[in-house]
Scaffold this active site. Structure first.
Site, PDB file in Angstrom:
ATOM      1  N   HIS A  70     -42.235  48.990 -30.541  1.00  0.00           N
ATOM      2  CA  HIS A  70     -41.482  48.847 -31.778  1.00  0.00           C
ATOM      3  C   HIS A  70     -40.102  49.503 -31.675  1.00  0.00           C
ATOM      4  O   HIS A  70     -39.116  48.987 -32.161  1.00  0.00           O
ATOM      5  CB  HIS A  70     -42.278  49.481 -32.922  1.00  0.00           C
ATOM      6  CG  HIS A  70     -41.645  49.334 -34.258  1.00  0.00           C
ATOM      7  ND1 HIS A  70     -41.959  48.325 -35.121  1.00  0.00           N
ATOM      8  CD2 HIS A  70     -40.689  50.070 -34.870  1.00  0.00           C
ATOM      9  CE1 HIS A  70     -41.239  48.436 -36.212  1.00  0.00           C
ATOM     10  NE2 HIS A  70     -40.464  49.488 -36.093  1.00  0.00           N
ATOM     11  N   HIS A 133     -42.253  43.045 -40.821  1.00  0.00           N
ATOM     12  CA  HIS A 133     -43.216  44.066 -41.247  1.00  0.00           C
ATOM     13  C   HIS A 133     -44.599  43.431 -41.330  1.00  0.00           C
ATOM     14  O   HIS A 133     -45.240  43.440 -42.374  1.00  0.00           O
ATOM     15  CB  HIS A 133     -42.789  44.695 -42.571  1.00  0.00           C
ATOM     16  CG  HIS A 133     -42.727  46.185 -42.521  1.00  0.00           C
ATOM     17  ND1 HIS A 133     -43.043  46.999 -43.574  1.00  0.00           N
ATOM     18  CD2 HIS A 133     -42.400  47.026 -41.511  1.00  0.00           C
ATOM     19  CE1 HIS A 133     -42.885  48.268 -43.223  1.00  0.00           C
ATOM     20  NE2 HIS A 133     -42.499  48.305 -41.975  1.00  0.00           N
ATOM     21  N   ARG A 154     -32.227  50.012 -45.686  1.00  0.00           N
ATOM     22  CA  ARG A 154     -31.738  51.268 -45.087  1.00  0.00           C
ATOM     23  C   ARG A 154     -30.989  51.017 -43.775  1.00  0.00           C
ATOM     24  O   ARG A 154     -30.105  51.779 -43.410  1.00  0.00           O
ATOM     25  CB  ARG A 154     -32.891  52.247 -44.856  1.00  0.00           C
ATOM     26  CG  ARG A 154     -33.344  52.970 -46.105  1.00  0.00           C
ATOM     27  CD  ARG A 154     -34.155  54.212 -45.762  1.00  0.00           C
ATOM     28  NE  ARG A 154     -35.229  53.957 -44.821  1.00  0.00           N
ATOM     29  CZ  ARG A 154     -36.373  53.358 -45.124  1.00  0.00           C
ATOM     30  NH1 ARG A 154     -36.603  52.972 -46.344  1.00  0.00           N
ATOM     31  NH2 ARG A 154     -37.297  53.160 -44.205  1.00  0.00           N
ATOM     32  N   ASP A 155     -31.365  49.954 -43.073  1.00  0.00           N
ATOM     33  CA  ASP A 155     -30.612  49.618 -41.857  1.00  0.00           C
ATOM     34  C   ASP A 155     -29.161  49.314 -42.196  1.00  0.00           C
ATOM     35  O   ASP A 155     -28.249  49.647 -41.432  1.00  0.00           O
ATOM     36  CB  ASP A 155     -31.238  48.407 -41.151  1.00  0.00           C
ATOM     37  CG  ASP A 155     -32.433  48.809 -40.299  1.00  0.00           C
ATOM     38  OD1 ASP A 155     -32.412  49.931 -39.743  1.00  0.00           O
ATOM     39  OD2 ASP A 155     -33.383  48.011 -40.182  1.00  0.00           O
ATOM     40  N   GLU A 357     -43.670  58.465 -41.265  1.00  0.00           N
ATOM     41  CA  GLU A 357     -42.685  57.428 -41.585  1.00  0.00           C
ATOM     42  C   GLU A 357     -42.529  57.262 -43.096  1.00  0.00           C
ATOM     43  O   GLU A 357     -42.257  56.168 -43.581  1.00  0.00           O
ATOM     44  CB  GLU A 357     -43.092  56.106 -40.924  1.00  0.00           C
ATOM     45  CG  GLU A 357     -43.002  56.172 -39.426  1.00  0.00           C
ATOM     46  CD  GLU A 357     -43.487  54.933 -38.715  1.00  0.00           C
ATOM     47  OE1 GLU A 357     -43.677  53.898 -39.364  1.00  0.00           O
ATOM     48  OE2 GLU A 357     -43.693  55.017 -37.494  1.00  0.00           O
ATOM     49  N   GLN A 359     -41.109  56.865 -46.614  1.00  0.00           N
ATOM     50  CA  GLN A 359     -39.947  56.001 -46.842  1.00  0.00           C
ATOM     51  C   GLN A 359     -38.768  56.710 -47.485  1.00  0.00           C
ATOM     52  O   GLN A 359     -38.853  57.878 -47.851  1.00  0.00           O
ATOM     53  CB  GLN A 359     -40.380  54.846 -47.752  1.00  0.00           C
ATOM     54  CG  GLN A 359     -41.322  53.895 -47.062  1.00  0.00           C
ATOM     55  CD  GLN A 359     -40.621  53.113 -45.986  1.00  0.00           C
ATOM     56  OE1 GLN A 359     -39.802  52.255 -46.253  1.00  0.00           O
ATOM     57  NE2 GLN A 359     -40.912  53.419 -44.733  1.00  0.00           N
TER      58      GLN A 359
END
Lengths: 781, 263
Positions: A70, A133, A154-155, A357, A359
């Site tokens: 990933h 996802h 967010r990217d 992770e 968020q």
């Protein structure tokens, strides 16, 4: 496991130390499995050989996260062994190679940062990113899809972009699947469908970013592996794009609290799904869009004040990846103290904090002089913040927890994993003739295709997504007076510019040959973009594939990548960003190999955007492009349960010629309506144009279609590429025909004041479909 | 008051997301507009403004109930100042989530920041979020926001909400609202007749097709549709290849600006 291998070394912390030098091959594999690392034996051995001392669990987890498929895309960067020799890196040999050779001056940042960046207008850049996802959505559909959207937004923030649009392309198992037919651990497609759609809508709507483009597909190849593509586009002033972290800058973490949700998300996504996946529900993160909305505000304010030297989002691998990446990309080191982190649960072990992770978190590098102002902004926006530490020149990632060292790794070592080797078998599909009886009534065939689950209207879903928020949606997802489809969405992101951002998709997972599947998807993304008036198209690739360790899956992947190189060059559309999701395997087998191509174009004036609905009684209708008998994988064939035939191919030079002329024609204002031909071919396109139009319809005389195909159904439903159906004013027809000299052009009919579609088949037989019956078939009311 | 000297304030909290487009609309009409976070309000800040906007979004995530949390915050933090603001006859508009907030704060359909809602914007009767363009029938010109339009005009604007079904506790309350001319906008058929509950023309099942109301004095208005998304012609969907030269939502803001000029 051997005694003495694993030790608890701290009396204060939940910290274990592993002495890999004592571990045999079996132990190494057991460690990888038990710690949820998803590392291969070769990779474990690589660590063992190079580690000069026992490693802490935090350190070993850092390797697991950083080296996951990933995060590091090892298959795309590894060696592929084929019958014809070795391919060194699919990425460099195909995808990035095309971009490099095209060498477009308007491509500002490609494949480097969190999102691809291209020039837009007035010194602004456009940013685009698409993610998948799938694994989380298979286990927890709502949370999986929502955090997919949250992650890709967010990217865009991670390149300092202001998000302006969200896209979603979703693939599910057939909703009519019988529960009894599903193996344990596979959730019913209906459950997944409802959850995913609610999740996508909830995140975009709550954050106030319009969801403007997408698609939904159903196939048994997705029953065990749902596919959720989430995309986001943004804009930013070019001069404020900064990626220049310096030594002594502070590492500042801001956003949501860190918890036990989303632990091992990336390693979970780098392995096959199974019955046991349910136990990994904790790998799915919990969404909170309102925190991200506040984070967005703060990020944009920090950007506008030029207060930070770098930014990145926390996604896969959490802190362990974001900190390492930020330090590594600037050739720096970083000291981190985890004590100050805001936690959801007090008693988390250091490794859990490190890889969580959770968020809605972002990492910033902030020069000391701006630190106070940055903290004030976070306070005003009600964002929790923690100063993690400082960047330095050491080239090491040094992590302490309450003063005790829990991780001390050389970044160069961490970012030079062993190259993986994959084997690819040559891809062959047996040529099979397609045998299908010719139907009696073309009209009936068309009506039944209109209600096909893969072709019907998505209005019921689209309306649950806010596609108008921000007030910038100039080209709507539903068009015409009666809500027809669109080819691409048009956003007007800047107040003082008419320039539009044109967003389109291309996806043809049902074409069996991966080469032509990829080629036609690229061409479709371009075609859709051009159809509304877009141009200067850049593309993004998103592969969803099965286990790359299997030779056949790898063979197919290689073939798709070859097409990406060939057609990126031939169609003059550079790849600017991409992502692959592999290991999409379930007890039902591999996912249907799927490549999504997202097209990002621009158009100088959004007011000139062309829509699909018919405009004026008496206008002429032309078909641009040549129709061949290309039925393989077509919607028509699938609806009949038939296979065989050859799938559509792409004539790149013809495609380019057509798109160039069409852009000119659109600019000169002679194209009144335009719709590209894709799934369902000419029949579907003509029907959709009629459906969108209030009070108007069209005639379609199939005898006029330039083609060698004689059979009515094949002519009507062939999916040959590079074709458009356009409406042109009669007075302009001569000019139009002259402009398209040298291109296959058929004058197939005209716009009438009778709502609906009048079909004249090759034998001259007329059949009439009313707009209302087509609409009822297509959208259900 | 001279327009150049006047200012509007668009308030926001975490989860607000339609503030920028409202600012763009107001500034297009020459009214300077500040976007302020509730945290940036100090004592007396409001007195610098002639108009206050509660924009759309999902304030505080709309957890609990749409607009409920921000509504309570206004009651606890802003009751006095906002009371004075409206008593002075200054303008307040709540759009979408902002309308929900004004109702939750008790400012609509009541007359003060009572803290207790006397109406509700309940879940859509379709049980889902709806984004679509709808028609509105102008029912009354009781509020300055409707001063530049005529009764029975038809306006075209988008809605985007999951909780927009306006309901009142009793038939009498509805009659009172109608009698006092407080119903400003009703969902309508494309030809301008009231939607009479017909979906999707009335997209949420609101009682009496109510889409927007004002207080008795008329200076506070709330509406579910988004006039700021139908401000410019290019924002409207194209029909037969043509777009409106100007969006119908523009009149709502023009009414406010005219009022401020004369204030």
């Amino acid at each position: 496991m051997k005694g003495g291998l694993l030790k608890r070394t701290s009396d204060k912390l939940e910290l274990m130390t592993l002495d890999l030098s004592l571990a045999g091959e079996k132990d190494l594999l057991e460690i990888s499995e038990r710690m949820g690392l998803a590392l291969s034996l070769d990779e474990m051995k690589f660590i063992k050989e190079r580690a000069s001392r026992p490693l802490t669990d935090v350190e070993i987890q850092t390797f697991g996260q950083t080296w996951s498929e990933h995060c590091i895309h090892k298959t795309f960067k590894g060696d592929i062994l084929t019958e014809k020799g070795t391919v060194r890196s699919l990425f460099k040999s195909y995808i990035a190679k095309a971009t490099k050779e095209l060498n477009k001056p308007w491509c500002v940042s490609v494949f480097e940062d969190n999102a691809g960046l291209v020039e837009f207008d007035k010194g602004y850049l456009a940013a685009a990113k698409v993610e998948t996802h799938n694994h989380p959505s298979a286990v927890e559909p709502f949370g999986g899809a929502a955090t997919g959207v949250g992650g890709v937004i967010r990217d865009i923030l991670g390149v300092w972009g202001e998000p302006v649009a969200v896209t979603d392309v979703l693939c599910f198992g057939p909703l009519s699947t019988k529960q009894e037919e599903l193996p344990a651990g596979v959730k019913h497609p209906k459950y997944i469908y409802k959850g995913v759609i609610a999740g996508v809508g909830a995140y975009g709507n709550n954050m106030g970013i319009p969801t403007v483009s997408g698609g939904i597909f159903f196939d048994s190849g997705y029953t065990g592996n749902v596919v959720v593509y989430c995309g986001c586009m943004g804009v930013l002033p070019g001069r404020l794009y900064v990626r220049n972290t310096k030594t002594s800058d502070y590492a500042v973490l801001a956003g949501g609290k860190t918890g036990r949700d989303g632990i091992h998300g990336v390693t979970f996504a780098s392995a096959d799904l199974s019955e046991k996946s349910e136990e990994l529900r904790s790998a799915v993160q919990i969404p909170n869009p309102v925190v991200e909305e506040r984070l967005k505000r703060a990020t944009i304010r920090i950007r506008d004040g030029a207060l930070a030297s770098g930014v990145t989002d926390l996604g896969g691998g959490g802190l362990s990846c974001a900190t390492g990446e930020m330090a590594h990309r600037s050739d720096l080191g970083l000291e981190v103290e985890l004590k100050g982190l805001h936690l959801k649960e007090a008693k988390m072990a250091p490794w859990e904090i490190w890889v969580s992770e959770s968020q809605e978190r972002m990492l910033y590098s902030v020069p000391e002089v701006n630190l106070k102002r940055v903290l004030e902004i976070f306070k005003e926006e009600e964002i929790e913040v923690c100063i993690l530490g400082k960047f330095n020149k050491s080239g090491r990632l040094n992590v302490t927890f309450r003063g005790e060292i829990v991780c001390d790794l050389e970044l160069k070592f961490l970012y030079s994993p062993p190259k993986v080797k994959r084997r690819a078998s040559a891809f062959r599909i047996p040529l099979k003739e397609c045998k299908l009886k010719e139907p009696n009534d073309l009209g009936e065939e068309l009506l039944s295709l209109l209600s096909d689950p893969n072709l019907r209207s998505r209005e019921d879903v689209i309306r649950t997504y806010d596609h108008e928020v921000r007030g910038c949606t100039a080209g709507k997802p539903l068009q015409g007076e009666l809500g027809g489809p669109n080819d691409a969405a048009v956003i007007k992101p800047l107040k003082d510019s008419w320039m539009g951002l044109v967003i389109s998709c291309g996806i043809n997972p049902f074409y069996e040959d991966p080469y032509w599947m990829a080629a036609s998807s690229i061409e479709e993304a371009v075609r859709n973009n051009i159809a509304v008036g877009g141009r200067r198209v850049a593309v993004l690739d998103n592969f969803v594939w099965g286990n790359p360790e299997r030779e056949d899956r790898m063979g197919a992947l290689l073939r798709a990548c070859e097409a990406c190189y060939d057609f990126s060059l031939a169609l003059d559309v550079p790849f600017i960003s991409g992502k692959d999701s592999l290991y999409n395997e379930s007890p039902l087998g591999p996912v249907r190999p799927t490549l999504l191509i997202t097209g990002i174009g621009i158009m100088p004036d959004v007011r000139k955007a062309v829509t699909v609905d018919l405009k004026k009684n008496g206008d002429l209708v032309y078909l641009i492009g040549f129709t061949k008998e290309e039925m393989g994988g077509s919607a028509y064939l699938r609806s009949k349960g038939a296979t065989g035939g050859s799938c559509p191919k792409v004539d790149a030079s013809m495609s380019r010629k057509i798109t160039e002329v069409l852009v000119e024609a659109i600019d000169s204002g002679i194209i009144k309506a335009c719709h590209d031909l894709s799934d369902g071919g000419l029949g579907l396109t003509a029907a959709e144009m009629a459906i969108a139009s209030g009070g108007l319809g069209l005639t379609l005389d199939m005898r006029q279609v330039l083609s060698q195909v004689r059979r009515g159904d094949l002519l009507l439903f062939s999916e040959s590429t590079s074709r458009f159906l356009v409406e042109v004013e009669e007075e302009k027809s001569e000019y139009f025909e002259r402009a398209l000299k040298g291109i296959a052009l058929s004058r197939v009919g005209e716009v009438t004041d009778m709502p609906g579609l009048k079909l004249i088949d090759p034998a001259g037989t007329e059949s009439v479909l009313s707009a209302s019956e087509m609409r009822k078939a297509w959208r259900g009311y | 008051m001279e327009l150049k000297k006047s200012k509007a304030c668009v308030l926001r909290v975490g989860g607000t997301n339609c503030d920028l487009e409202v600012k763009v609309a107001l500034e297009e009409l020459g009214l300077k507009t500040d976007i302020l976070h509730m945290n940036q309000l100090a004592d007396g800040t409001l007195s610098n403004y002639q108009m206050l906007v509660f924009p759309g979004g999902f304030s505080y995530g709309d957890y609990v109930r749409a607009g409920a949390i921000w509504g309570k915050e206004i009651f606890t933090k802003l009751r006095k100042e906002l009371g004075k603001f409206t008593d002075d006859g200054k303008l307040v508009i709540g759009i979408c989530n902002g309308f929900q907030v004004l109702v939750e704060a008790g400012l609509l359909p009541g007359n003060s920041v009572a803290g207790v809602p006397t109406a509700s914007l309940a879940n859509n009767s379709s049980a889902k979020y709806e984004c679509r363009w709808i028609y509105l029938r102008v029912e009354s010109r009781q509020t300055p926001f409707a001063r530049t339009i005529k009764v029975w005009d038809t306006l075209w604007m988008p809605i985007g909400h999951g909780e927009g079904r306006f309901i009142l506790p009793s038939e009498e309350a509805l009659n009172e609202l109608v009698k006092e001319n407080q119903v400003i906008f009703r969902y309508a058929m494309p030809d301008g007749r009231p939607a009479d509950g017909r979906y999707p023309h009335n997209p949420n099942g609101a009682a009496y097709d109510i889409a927007g109301i004002c207080n008795k004095k008329g200076n506070v208005m709330g509406m579910m549709p988004h006039p700021e998304r139908a401000f410019f012609g290019w924002q409207t969907p194209s029909q037969r290849g043509k777009r409106k030269a100007r969006g119908d939502g523009r009149c709502v803001f023009e009414g406010a600006v005219e009022y401020i000029k004369k204030y």
